[in-house]
Design a protein around this motif. Structure first.
Motif, PDB file in Angstrom:
ATOM      1  N   THR A   1      38.273 -51.361  98.168  1.00 14.67           N
ATOM      2  CA  THR A   1      37.672 -51.005  99.217  1.00 14.67           C
ATOM      3  C   THR A   1      36.834 -51.205  99.866  1.00 14.67           C
ATOM      4  OG1 THR A   1      36.847 -49.325  98.431  1.00 14.67           O
ATOM      5  CG2 THR A   1      39.189 -48.418  98.488  1.00 14.67           C
ATOM      6  N   GLY A   2      35.559 -51.898  99.093  1.00 12.90           N
ATOM      7  CA  GLY A   2      34.432 -52.447  99.703  1.00 12.90           C
ATOM      8  C   GLY A   2      33.401 -51.687  99.636  1.00 12.90           C
ATOM      9  N   GLN A   3      33.772 -50.252  99.014  1.00 13.41           N
ATOM     10  CA  GLN A   3      32.456 -49.216  99.498  1.00 13.41           C
ATOM     11  C   GLN A   3      31.425 -49.529  98.083  1.00 13.41           C
ATOM     12  OE1 GLN A   3      35.538 -46.506  98.704  1.00 13.41           O
ATOM     13  NE2 GLN A   3      35.303 -45.273 100.564  1.00 13.41           N
ATOM     14  N   PRO A   4      30.408 -48.884  97.280  1.00 13.06           N
ATOM     15  CA  PRO A   4      29.993 -48.174  97.128  1.00 13.06           C
ATOM     16  C   PRO A   4      30.476 -47.332  95.931  1.00 13.06           C
ATOM     17  CG  PRO A   4      28.311 -49.031  99.388  1.00 13.06           C
ATOM     18  CD  PRO A   4      29.737 -48.822  99.485  1.00 13.06           C
ATOM     19  N   CYS A   5      30.093 -47.608  95.393  1.00  9.17           N
ATOM     20  CA  CYS A   5      31.022 -46.637  93.891  1.00  9.17           C
ATOM     21  C   CYS A   5      29.542 -46.128  92.920  1.00  9.17           C
ATOM     22  CB  CYS A   5      32.164 -46.421  93.984  1.00  9.17           C
ATOM     23  SG  CYS A   5      32.942 -47.169  95.039  1.00  9.17           S
TER      24      CYS A   5
ATOM     25  N   ARG B   1      31.638 -42.046  96.047  1.00  6.97           N
ATOM     26  CA  ARG B   1      32.016 -43.452  96.953  1.00  6.97           C
ATOM     27  C   ARG B   1      31.212 -43.575  97.753  1.00  6.97           C
ATOM     28  NH1 ARG B   1      36.764 -46.071  95.185  1.00  6.97           N
ATOM     29  NH2 ARG B   1      38.483 -44.830  93.877  1.00  6.97           N
ATOM     30  N   LEU B   2      31.065 -43.879  98.057  1.00  2.00           N
ATOM     31  CA  LEU B   2      30.264 -44.007  99.503  1.00  2.00           C
ATOM     32  C   LEU B   2      31.090 -44.415 100.599  1.00  2.00           C
ATOM     33  CD1 LEU B   2      26.340 -44.198  98.559  1.00  2.00           C
ATOM     34  CD2 LEU B   2      27.936 -42.103  98.754  1.00  2.00           C
ATOM     35  N   ASN B   3      30.802 -43.982 101.930  1.00  2.00           N
ATOM     36  CA  ASN B   3      31.091 -44.910 103.305  1.00  2.00           C
ATOM     37  C   ASN B   3      30.121 -45.125 104.485  1.00  2.00           C
ATOM     38  OD1 ASN B   3      34.233 -44.361 102.866  1.00  2.00           O
ATOM     39  ND2 ASN B   3      34.503 -42.761 104.561  1.00  2.00           N
ATOM     40  N   THR B   4      30.591 -46.104 105.245  1.00  2.00           N
ATOM     41  CA  THR B   4      29.286 -46.944 105.818  1.00  2.00           C
ATOM     42  C   THR B   4      29.480 -46.065 106.865  1.00  2.00           C
ATOM     43  OG1 THR B   4      29.507 -48.724 104.681  1.00  2.00           O
ATOM     44  CG2 THR B   4      28.215 -48.962 107.158  1.00  2.00           C
ATOM     45  N   VAL B   5      28.353 -45.771 107.280  1.00  2.00           N
ATOM     46  CA  VAL B   5      28.245 -44.431 108.735  1.00  2.00           C
ATOM     47  C   VAL B   5      27.421 -45.151 109.619  1.00  2.00           C
ATOM     48  CG1 VAL B   5      27.684 -42.720 109.396  1.00  2.00           C
ATOM     49  CG2 VAL B   5      28.505 -42.244 107.311  1.00  2.00           C
ATOM     50  N   VAL B   6      27.917 -45.703 110.604  1.00  2.00           N
ATOM     51  CA  VAL B   6      26.896 -46.139 111.878  1.00  2.00           C
ATOM     52  C   VAL B   6      25.934 -45.352 112.458  1.00  2.00           C
ATOM     53  CG1 VAL B   6      26.894 -47.773 113.971  1.00  2.00           C
ATOM     54  CG2 VAL B   6      28.297 -47.783 111.974  1.00  2.00           C
ATOM     55  N   ALA B   7      25.075 -45.214 112.666  1.00  2.00           N
ATOM     56  CA  ALA B   7      23.839 -44.882 113.403  1.00  2.00           C
ATOM     57  C   ALA B   7      24.498 -44.152 114.540  1.00  2.00           C
ATOM     58  CB  ALA B   7      22.631 -45.036 113.413  1.00  2.00           C
TER      59      ALA B   7
ATOM     60  N   HIS C   1      33.773 -39.670 109.641  1.00  2.00           N
ATOM     61  CA  HIS C   1      33.649 -41.122 108.155  1.00  2.00           C
ATOM     62  C   HIS C   1      34.041 -40.687 107.303  1.00  2.00           C
ATOM     63  CE1 HIS C   1      32.873 -44.146 111.809  1.00  2.00           C
ATOM     64  NE2 HIS C   1      32.473 -42.811 112.280  1.00  2.00           N
ATOM     65  N   VAL C   2      33.991 -39.336 106.447  1.00  2.00           N
ATOM     66  CA  VAL C   2      33.189 -39.003 105.105  1.00  2.00           C
ATOM     67  C   VAL C   2      34.224 -38.069 104.815  1.00  2.00           C
ATOM     68  CG1 VAL C   2      32.454 -37.841 103.287  1.00  2.00           C
ATOM     69  CG2 VAL C   2      31.319 -39.458 104.768  1.00  2.00           C
ATOM     70  N   PRO C   3      35.397 -39.026 103.844  1.00  2.00           N
ATOM     71  CA  PRO C   3      36.739 -38.633 104.017  1.00  2.00           C
ATOM     72  C   PRO C   3      36.604 -36.837 102.616  1.00  2.00           C
ATOM     73  CG  PRO C   3      36.709 -40.023 102.668  1.00  2.00           C
ATOM     74  CD  PRO C   3      35.491 -40.133 103.470  1.00  2.00           C
ATOM     75  N   GLU C   4      37.646 -35.705 102.498  1.00  2.00           N
ATOM     76  CA  GLU C   4      37.342 -35.544 101.077  1.00  2.00           C
ATOM     77  C   GLU C   4      38.274 -35.882 100.678  1.00  2.00           C
ATOM     78  OE1 GLU C   4      36.655 -31.834  99.606  1.00  2.00           O
ATOM     79  OE2 GLU C   4      36.459 -31.920 101.838  1.00  2.00           O
ATOM     80  N   GLN C   5      37.018 -35.333  99.138  1.00  2.00           N
ATOM     81  CA  GLN C   5      37.316 -36.070  98.231  1.00  2.00           C
ATOM     82  C   GLN C   5      37.079 -35.452  97.045  1.00  2.00           C
ATOM     83  OE1 GLN C   5      34.378 -39.091  97.719  1.00  2.00           O
ATOM     84  NE2 GLN C   5      35.535 -40.707  98.793  1.00  2.00           N
ATOM     85  N   VAL C   6      37.497 -33.567  97.585  1.00  2.00           N
ATOM     86  CA  VAL C   6      37.046 -33.243  96.157  1.00  2.00           C
ATOM     87  C   VAL C   6      39.366 -33.301  95.221  1.00  2.00           C
ATOM     88  CG1 VAL C   6      36.421 -30.853  95.213  1.00  2.00           C
ATOM     89  CG2 VAL C   6      35.338 -31.787  97.084  1.00  2.00           C
ATOM     90  N   THR C   7      39.054 -33.281  93.883  1.00  2.00           N
ATOM     91  CA  THR C   7      40.580 -32.567  93.366  1.00  2.00           C
ATOM     92  C   THR C   7      40.502 -31.026  93.035  1.00  2.00           C
ATOM     93  OG1 THR C   7      39.796 -33.685  91.729  1.00  2.00           O
ATOM     94  CG2 THR C   7      41.009 -35.174  93.116  1.00  2.00           C
TER      95      THR C   7
END
Length: 227
Positions: free
Chosen positions: A185-189, A203-209, A216-222
């Motif tokens: 994904t190219g994401q910082p994790c 996981r971190l998504n790159t967010v444009v100012a 941009h931030v997906p739900e990631q809770v399982t």
């Protein structure tokens, strides 16, 4: 193989240096390509921490992943013996992994942890950022504003890797977490230890100012994630 011994808040006696070099000679049995071994001794001056006054950190720099171990004790020889024991065990595991050409064993279920959005973080609570290091391996320490807090920053070179490889390298350095770039994904994790033998991933998504971070931030809770 170069062995570098240095001290923080303390001097390194020749007797201790010789002890370190003699014991670390075994490293070449497990890591014949090791180029440099760094041993850092830190002395804690606080008398209330006399039982852990001496801290040893050993780092092996090879062509593969960095391997590290650390320990604390009331005397430097005891701390070094504990740290070197941990290090040799991690080197042995790394050698066996290369020899058998096996992938790292599948870990227990990995939980995805939620990432805080900008709305959840008040800018008023963000500290002033010290100037970061600019060279790989360089450490920079700076006081945080007018407070007595000291922030230590270190720059590492990063290559994309899988979660599986990140977990493996986290175990080699003996840390409770490991920062990496996901090669898919190219994401910082960050992978980290949870309860028992389970692990988690942030996981971190790159967010444009100026954009809406909720898009941009997906739900990631399982289900069942409580770490």
């Amino acid at each position: 193989m170069e062995i570098v011994v240095k001290g923080r808040n303390t001097e390194i006696a020749d007797r201790f240096r010789n002890h370190v070099e003699d014991k670390l000679a075994k490293i070449e049995q497990f890591a014949p390509r090791a180029q440099r071994v760094e041993v850092e001794l830190t002395h804690e001056r606080n008398p209330r921490q006399a039982d852990q006054a001496e801290k040893i950190e050993i780092t092996v720099r090879d062509k593969g992943p960095v391997i590290r171990a650390e320990a604390k004790a009331s005397d430097r020889y005891g701390a070094f013996d504990i740290a070197s024991g941990k290090l040799l065990e991690r080197l042995r595991r790394s050698r066996d992994r290369r020899k058998n050409h096996h992938r790292y064993a599948t870990p227990a279920p990995v939980d995805e942890a939620p990432v805080a959005t900008s709305e959840e973080t008040s800018q008023d609570q963000m500290p002033e950022r010290p100037v970061p290091p600019t060279e790989p391996g360089q450490s920079v320490e700076a006081q945080l504003g007018d407070s007595p807090v000291i922030v230590r920053q270190k720059l590492h070179e990063a290559r994309p890797m899988t979660v599986d490889q990140a977990l493996y390298e986290m175990e080699l350095v003996g840390h409770p977490f490991f920062l990496f770039i996901d090669d898919e994904t190219g994401q910082p994790c960050v992978v980290y230890h949870r309860h028992g033998w389970t692990y988690g991933v942030i996981r971190l998504n790159t967010v444009v100012a100026g954009t809406d971070t909720t898009n941009h931030v997906p739900e990631q809770v399982t289900a069942g994630a409580n770490g």
